[in-house]
Design a protein around this motif. Structure first.
Motif, PDB file in Angstrom:
ATOM      1  N   ASP A  71       0.802  -1.216   0.000  1.00  0.00           N
ATOM      2  CA  ASP A  71       0.000   0.000   0.000  1.00  0.00           C
ATOM      3  C   ASP A  71       0.837   1.268   0.000  1.00  0.00           C
ATOM      4  O   ASP A  71       0.317   2.345   0.113  1.00  0.00           O
TER       5      ASP A  71
ATOM      6  N   SER B 187      -5.157   4.340  11.537  1.00  0.00           N
ATOM      7  CA  SER B 187      -4.522   3.097  11.118  1.00  0.00           C
ATOM      8  C   SER B 187      -3.273   2.833  11.936  1.00  0.00           C
ATOM      9  O   SER B 187      -2.703   3.733  12.559  1.00  0.00           O
TER      10      SER B 187
ATOM     11  N   SER C 227      -3.120   5.479   4.930  1.00  0.00           N
ATOM     12  CA  SER C 227      -4.153   4.930   5.804  1.00  0.00           C
ATOM     13  C   SER C 227      -5.400   4.462   5.068  1.00  0.00           C
ATOM     14  O   SER C 227      -5.551   4.622   3.862  1.00  0.00           O
ATOM     15  N   THR C 228      -6.319   3.924   5.866  1.00  0.00           N
ATOM     16  CA  THR C 228      -7.645   3.541   5.377  1.00  0.00           C
ATOM     17  C   THR C 228      -8.591   4.733   5.361  1.00  0.00           C
ATOM     18  O   THR C 228      -9.331   4.947   4.395  1.00  0.00           O
TER      19      THR C 228
END
Length: 299
Positions: free
Chosen positions: A173, A231, A250-251
């Motif tokens: 990610d 996160s 992050s999410t």
């Protein structure tokens, strides 16, 4: 036994905070855990056509004839650790250093300046971070450049001049970040700058030579924000081209308010921090219960 003059990629992979394993699990169990991790690292090395030179306590030293193989192995090592259920459960992390250069080699060991530089790189690395040098980066094929992030220059013990340092990104990610304000040049000589942060009555000062400053819910971060919307490793601040760059990983994203500018929402994006303002991890400024990170930048 005669030495052979050659060029090799030298890799040191160190188990971060291994002394805490002995405190938490006792000597025998901790040795089993370390041995399990070193065995995984050795398997990754040989699968990438590398050679394990030796293990030193909680660290493995290995070599590769080709730099592409070395980078492939170093990015695979932390993934292999996180994929092991037992090691993932205890939150094991690696610090990895990598350098390519001239060495003297025999059947049992390798010696030379490249070994010393690689050892310095692992000392500079943070948990879950791979650090290498500009010399090494210049030898990489173009397709591997997308997994690099320049960290500016740093003083390296034993070297007369500063060295340009890079991070090799391994987490999936982290490789598809969108750049909001144009790609910044990696590395290079950078002017003096400081960034001051304040969160929960704690003050932080970041300046040239400081490696990525991590923020998130996890205890391994430099700044810990214990909120459910944050996160584990939510965002980082890095130093590139004389500027401090905020990077969201992050999410739920990161909100940024720079003084006299419109509020910005980042999601897997990065932006140049300037002037002063407020950073909010995972929450908008308007939401109740959120704690702001205040910053002030001098460039």
């Amino acid at each position: 036994m005669p030495y052979k003059r050659t060029t090799l990629a030298i890799v040191f992979a160190d188990i971060s905070k291994s002394t805490q394993l002995f405190e938490a699990y006792g000597n025998e169990r901790a040795r089993e855990i370390v041995a399990r991790a070193l065995a995984i690292l050795s398997t990754v090395t040989t699968s990438h056509e590398g050679r394990v030179i030796k293990t030193i306590g909680d660290e493995v030293m290995c070599t590769f004839e080709h730099i592409e193989q070395a980078v492939g192995a170093t990015t695979r090592m932390p993934q292999a650790i996180t994929e092991d259920p037992e090691l993932a459960e205890i939150g094991m992390a690696l610090r990895i250093g990598l350098h390519f250069g001239d060495v003297l080699s025999d059947e049992y060991d390798v010696y030379g300046d490249a070994v010393n530089v690689a050892a310095r790189m692992v000392q500079l690395a943070r948990p879950d971070q791979i650090i290498t040098t500009r010399t090494t980066v210049d030898l990489l094929p173009n397709y591997q450049h997308s997994n690099l992030r320049g960290l500016g220059v740093a003083h390296v013990r034993g070297k007369k001049s500063e060295m340009e340092i890079y991070e090799v990104l391994w987490q999936p990610d982290m490789t598809d970040l969108t750049i909001m304000h144009g790609q910044l040049p990696l590395g290079g000589r950078t002017p003096k700058a400081r960034l001051y942060l304040r969160y929960a009555e704690q003050d932080y000062k970041l300046e040239k030579g400081r490696f990525p400053f991590l923020m998130g819910r996890g205890e391994k971060n430099d700044l810990v924000v214990p909120h459910q919307s944050v996160s584990r490793t939510h965002a980082s601040i890095e130093y590139q081209g004389g500027k401090f760059i905020l990077i969201d990983r992050s999410t739920n994203g990161t909100f940024l308010q720079i003084r006299n500018e419109e509020k910005v929402f980042l999601h897997r994006e990065q932006i140049h921090l300037r002037n002063e303002g407020v950073i909010m991890l995972g929450q908008d400024m308007e939401e109740e219960g959120g704690e702001a990170i205040h910053f002030q930048c001098t460039e």
